[in-house]
Structure formats: structure tokens, C-alpha cells
Scaffold this active site. Structure first.
Site, PDB file in Angstrom:
ATOM      1  N   ASP A  92      -5.764  -3.321  -2.826  1.00 20.30           N
ATOM      2  CA  ASP A  92      -4.697  -3.069  -1.852  1.00 20.30           C
ATOM      3  C   ASP A  92      -4.072  -4.363  -1.332  1.00 20.30           C
ATOM      4  O   ASP A  92      -4.762  -5.276  -0.876  1.00 20.30           O
ATOM      5  CB  ASP A  92      -5.304  -2.290  -0.679  1.00 20.30           C
ATOM      6  CG  ASP A  92      -4.259  -1.682   0.227  1.00 20.30           C
ATOM      7  OD1 ASP A  92      -3.283  -2.387   0.555  1.00 20.30           O
ATOM      8  OD2 ASP A  92      -4.414  -0.507   0.608  1.00 20.30           O
ATOM      9  N   SER A 108       0.841  -1.194   0.000  1.00 20.35           N
ATOM     10  CA  SER A 108       0.000   0.000   0.000  1.00 20.35           C
ATOM     11  C   SER A 108       0.885   1.256   0.000  1.00 20.35           C
ATOM     12  O   SER A 108       1.726   1.414  -0.884  1.00 20.35           O
ATOM     13  CB  SER A 108      -0.942  -0.031   1.201  1.00 20.35           C
ATOM     14  OG  SER A 108      -1.946   0.946   1.080  1.00 20.35           O
TER      15      SER A 108
END
Length: 473
Positions: free
Chosen positions: A228, A67
């Protein structure tokens, strides 16, 4: 006992795998960015004023990030177009990036904080993602253009999660151990877009990758619908360790004729902060209680904590089993408030300033390790502060880099032979480059096996010179 600055790592100097792992966390990514800035300063101090500037990526064999950690990974490893040996960002510039661009990526919509902010985001997401990915994609294009991960200045891994196949996807410049094709080499901007596609906040990313593995063959495209990477592995430490040991550890083990172990691995793992939430689950706990309580969101918090804590647990256990617990430096804080923890999209100046303050405070706090019997972080006896431990880690990295750059005796003799250097010059070169040989010649110590081998090589070289020139006498 006081903090031991002179503590040395185990294993073999010059052969240690050096790994940096960076957690995900939205705007909380500014915390590991500030820690990296401190590391960068410590490295410069350890190198000395007369040493040329070395970049963070030169001190690590592998950098992994999820991320926002994946975004930082790309920033400090992707080379500049006009200066291919220099990354486009240093740590100080990464911190500035968060300060200057977080509000563009997460424009403020509803002025609420903490759990209510997450609830409002969830309600808004019913009609689509909370944020458009347009501003993020513009920034990624501006910073990385068309650069490929394969150009990275060291090995990298950036995780994402494929929602269709229900498997983690690893974007990397490495090649699989048993395969000729890369794990998945893509444009840097696409890898960053994928690993930061947090559900609710951003739309999923659609990435098309040429998986043919051979530029001379027709392209074979595979499509990924990814979100993500934190869904699968928010703390990518174990992913980085296992992949790096598989890729480079086998070569080292073969060279040293012995099994590689964790005594030859150094790991710096940077978290983005936690908010400890205690929830006593009862047999009659309702669905609503699991989803929302006055102190937070129990179900979501459990998912986040469980994933990261399992990685920390196994990593600590493995290093401790190899009597190398000090090789694994995990810098994490649990002192975030509810709003700071859940506000991964809170890009207000007030929140960024508060996160910066927490990062500075974290450097001054004791090195901590999780007690899995209580679930809490406890200071390590004689561990010193995170800043002290980071400084010692920096020294290890500098020493490892210098050791790898030392020419071998064999290469020095080979150079002498190729340039027609005299036998006396060859002896002097070997003495200069080999500390053991220098001690033997000076009579400071008894001749070791290494010195004997050096003398043997020199004797062979000198005899060849004699055979070559004797006919002329």
C-alpha cells in the site's frame, strides 16, 4: 464578511495547473467519492444545460491517489474500450462501486468493532493476510481488463511502496523530466492491486514492469514487491504538485518567459477522515501503552497522523507564502468515531451508511485549516462551507477549461489564409475571436498592445493579398 463566491484565483487564466489529490483509507474511500459526486454536479451546473457533458478528468491536469484513492483515480481516468474519450466511471458510479463491492473485497469474518477489530485482524494475520486478494483482483480485471496507465485521459500518479528496495514506487503515465522512460507505466489493474495492498489486510503485490522505455528494443523487466502506497504517502498532494510542475510547469515557464509559481496552481485535496486521539507520552510509558490504550492505538495513530499532517503543513505554507492560500482546498473531517476510523475493512451496510452520512455532513461544515500549534482543525474566517468552496472551485475549473479551448487570433488568421477567405472575412474573424480587438473596432476602449499586434498581422496579410491581385488590375 460573508463567503465571497466571486473571489478569483491568482495567476494567468488558461495557464493554471489543476490538481486533484485523493487520500487512501479502505472503505472510507467512499467519503472522497461522495465529495467528487458533489463536484461533478457543481461542474454541470456551472457549465450550463446547453454545454456538452464534460468528465472530471477533463478539468484536471493531474490526478493522484493512494490506496483506495488510487483506485478512484484509475476509475475516473481509464477510458472505455469502445469510447476512448469517456472514462469507465463517473463519480456517481464510483460511489455505487463502494456500496456494491466493498463487502466482496472485505468479507465480514469476526463481528467486532473499533480497536478490537484491528487487534483481531493482527492476530489473524499471524497465519497469513486477513483477506485473500482474489475477489479484489477479479473486480480489477473485470473493470480494467488489460488497459495501461498510459491510456489515462489525464496525467495520473498512483504510489506504492517497495518492501525490498525500501523506496516509494510511482506508477504513472508521465515521463520523468530528465529521462525518456516512463516513471512506471503498468496495467491499471496492477497499479491498483499494488497501491491497495495494505499490510496485514492483503498479501503484497508482485509487479513486473518493462523498463526498457523503447517498444522497439528487447524488453528489460524489473520486478517490484510492493505494498500500500499509504505507507509512504497516504496524502499524495505534494507528489502530484511537484511532479506536475516539473512535467508541465517548465513548459509553461518557458512559454511565459518567467518562473512558474504557486499562483498558477489550483489544488483540490480530499481526505478520508481522521479520528483525533490524544496520548500523553511519559518517560515511563510502557511498550503496551504505546501499542494499545482504552482510547485507541497510539503508535499506529501517530504514524498515520504524522504523514498526512506534514503534507498538509508544507502545502499550506507554500500556498500562503505565495498569497494564494485559497488555491488549496483541503476537505477533511476529524469527526469519525473510533470504529469508523480503524474499520478501514468494515464493509457492513451500517458502516457504509454512516460514512455516507458523515460525508454529506462534511459538505455542510465550514472550510477548515489545521492549527499546527494545537493540532486541531479550525474554521477559516469567511471560508464558507465545503460545499460553497467546492462550488467556487468548480467555477474556476470551468473557466480554466473554457479559456484553454479559446482559439487564438493567430490560428484564426492562419485558417482564413488557408481557405482563401477575403481580407474582410479575415478582419471579421479576428474581431470575433479577440475581445480586445472587438472593443477597439467598436470605439469602446483605446487600442492596446494586443490590438496593435493584431492590426499589424492583418496589415501584413492584406498587403500580401494586394501584391497577389494588383498585377491582374
Amino acid at each position: 464578511m460573508a463567503f465571497n463566491e466571486k473571489l478569483e484565483p491568482n495567476g494567468t487564466k488558461g495557464k493554471r495547473l489543476r490538481i486533484l489529490s485523493i487520500d487512501g483509507g479502505g472503505v472510507r474511500g467512499i467519503i472522497p467519492a461522495i465529495i467528487l459526486q458533489e463536484l461533478e454536479n457543481a461542474l454541470k451546473e456551472k457549465e450550463g444545460e446547453n454545454e456538452p457533458t464534460h468528465h472530471l478528468c477533463e478539468y484536471f491536469d493531474m490526478i493522484a491517489g493512494t490506496s483506495s484513492g488510487g483506485l478512484i483515480t484509475a476509475m475516473i481516468t481509464t477510458p472505455k474500450v469502445d469510447k476512448p474519450k469517456i472514462p469507465i466511471f463517473n463519480a456517481r458510479e464510483v460511489v455505487a462501486f463502494f456500496d456494491e463491492n466493498a463487502a466482496k473485497i472485505f468479507p465480514e469474518k469476526i463481528p467486532v468493532q473499533g480497536d478490537l477489530r484491528l487487534v483481531s485482524d493482527a492476530v489473524e494475520s499471524v497465519f497469513g493476510s486477513v483477506y485473500s486478494a482474489h475477489e479484489l483482483e477479479v473486480l480489477l480485471k473485470e473493470k480494467f481488463d488489460e488497459a495501461l496507465l498510459s491510456l489515462a485521459l489525464t496525467s495520473v500518479i498512483i504510489p506504492a511502496f517497495d518492501t525490498e528496495k525500501q523506496v516509494p514506487v510511482f506508477f504513472s503515465n508521465l515521463k520523468g523530466v530528465d529521462s525518456a522512460k516512463p516513471l512506471y507505466d503498468v496495467q491499471v489493474k496492477d497499479a491498483c492491486r499494488a497501491t491497495t495492498a495494505a499490510p496485514i489486510f492483503f498479501p503484497a503485490a508482485n509487479i513486473k514492469v518493462d523498463v526498457s522505455g523503447d517498444p522497439d528494443q528487447p524488453a528489460r523487466t524489473e520486478e517490484f514487491n510492493v505494498i500500500d502506497g499509504g505507507i509512504a504517502v497516504n496524502d499524495p498532494t505534494l507528489v502530484a504538485v511537484t511532479q506536475e510542475m516539473a512535467e508541465k510547469g517548465r513548459a509553461i515557464a518557458k512559454e511565459q518567459s518567467r518562473e512558474i509559481d504557486f499562483r498558477n496552481v489550483l489544488v483540490l485535496s480530499l481526505g478520508t477522515g481522521q479520528h483525533p486521539m490524544r496520548f500523553v507520552a511519559k518517560q515511563d510509558s510502557s511498550s503496551l501503552e504505546w501499542l494499545l490504550t482504552p482510547s485507541g492505538l497510539p503508535l499506529v495513530s501517530s504514524f498515520f497522523s504524522a504523514s498526512g499532517d506534514m503534507v498538509e503543513y508544507y502545502t499550506s505554507m507554500i500556498f500562503d507564502a505565495h498569497q494564494s492560500g485559497h488555491h488549496y482546498l483541503r476537505i477533511q473531517t476529524e469527526r469519525l468515531s473510533t470504529s469508523e476510523f480503524w474499520g478501514i475493512d468494515d464493509a457492513t451496510k451500517r458502516n457504509l451508511d454512516e460514512l455516507t452520512k458523515k460525508a454529506r455532513e462534511l459538505l455542510g461544515r465550514d472550510v477548515s485549516k489545521r492549527n499546527f500549534a494545537t493540532g486541531e482543525l479550525h474554521a477559516i474566517t469567511d471560508g464558507g462551507s465545503n460545499k460553497q468552496a467546492l462550488g467556487r472551485f468548480a467555477r474556476w475549473l470551468v473557466e480554466e477549461r473554457r479559456e484553454r479551448e479559446q482559439p487564438t487570433v493567430d490560428s484564426s488568421i492562419a485558417e482564413s489564409s488557408q481557405t482563401g477567405e477575403s481580407s474582410a472575412g479575415a478582419v471579421q474573424t479576428a474581431v470575433n475571436w479577440c475581445p480586445t480587438m472587438r472593443k477597439a473596432v467598436g470605439g469602446c476602449c483605446s487600442m492596446t498592445v494586443e490590438a496593435i499586434l493584431v492590426v499589424k498581422r492583418l496589415a501584413v496579410y492584406i498587403s500580401r493579398l494586394c501584391i497577389r491581385w494588383l498585377p491582374n488590375w
